[in-house]
Design a protein around this motif. Structure first.
Motif: not given
Length: 212
Positions: A56-66
């Motif tokens: 996944l892109s960094f942005g998509n993964w970070q949003l999911i985790l957040n």
């Protein structure tokens, strides 16, 4: 809860702008730290490693985790939530993706591989990132989900045992993030150590300036 956030935004425009600028700066400078590949903060290191592992892109993964962590913050301590929480959890990852794309497209690769330019960029950018993070924290506009969970754990343990283990819990929390990053193929380097050494003192210094 959304109504309360909106009312806070209307009442405190200056802090909103300050928080938004700090979040923008954090995303901007994290993208440069990633390009230098000399180390970032533990959370970014973990998310960068996991996002590469799962595709996944960094942005998509970070949003999911957040979003996942944000649910626990809503359940256990809503007082930690503010408009800065939303800015942080949604925007930083996508700022990183956008600026990383720009650097790869328009800046020669030698800028990131030549030892002189690489270390020069890294030192300046690391300082700028820490200042932006300090402004964000001192703006008192809510806590990022990653930072909120160790606070919740600390408060729970203190209520149960009467002992404050804030520093230990934070070290274990960040250490766990680094371990997850390593297990997903990341290699922790000098930037993580420098972040740990300088973030605390600069947060304090920036807080004093903002209080004035």
């Amino acid at each position: 809860m959304l109504k309360d956030l909106f009312e806070k935004m209307v009442k405190d425009k200056k802090r909103i702008l300050l928080c938004f600028a700090a979040v923008f700066g954090m995303g901007f400078f994290v993208s440069l730290l990633i390009m230098c590949n000399l180390g970032t903060d533990p959370c970014t290191f973990m998310n960068q490693s996991v996002s590469s592992k799962v595709g996944l892109s960094f942005g998509n993964w970070q949003l999911i985790l957040n979003v996942t962590m944000f649910i626990f913050v809503i359940i256990f301590d809503r007082k930690l939530i503010g408009f800065g929480t939303i800015f942080n959890m949604v925007l930083i990852g996508y700022y990183v993706d956008f600026f990383t794309f720009i650097w790869k497209k328009y800046i020669p690769e030698t800028a990131w591989t030549n030892p002189v330019s690489r270390w020069g960029i890294f030192i300046v950018v690391l300082f700028c990132f820490i200042v932006c993070a300090s402004v964000y924290i001192n703006s008192d506009t809510g806590v990022a989900p990653y930072d909120a969970l160790p606070i919740i754990i600390t408060n729970f343990i203190e209520r149960v045992t009467g002992r404050s283990l804030k520093t230990i819990i934070r070290i274990v929390w960040d250490g766990s993030a680094i371990l997850i990053g390593v297990l997903c193929g990341g290699v922790p380097v000098v930037g993580i150590m420098l972040m740990a050494l300088f973030l605390g003192p600069i947060i304090t210094a920036v807080g004093k300036l903002m209080d004035r």
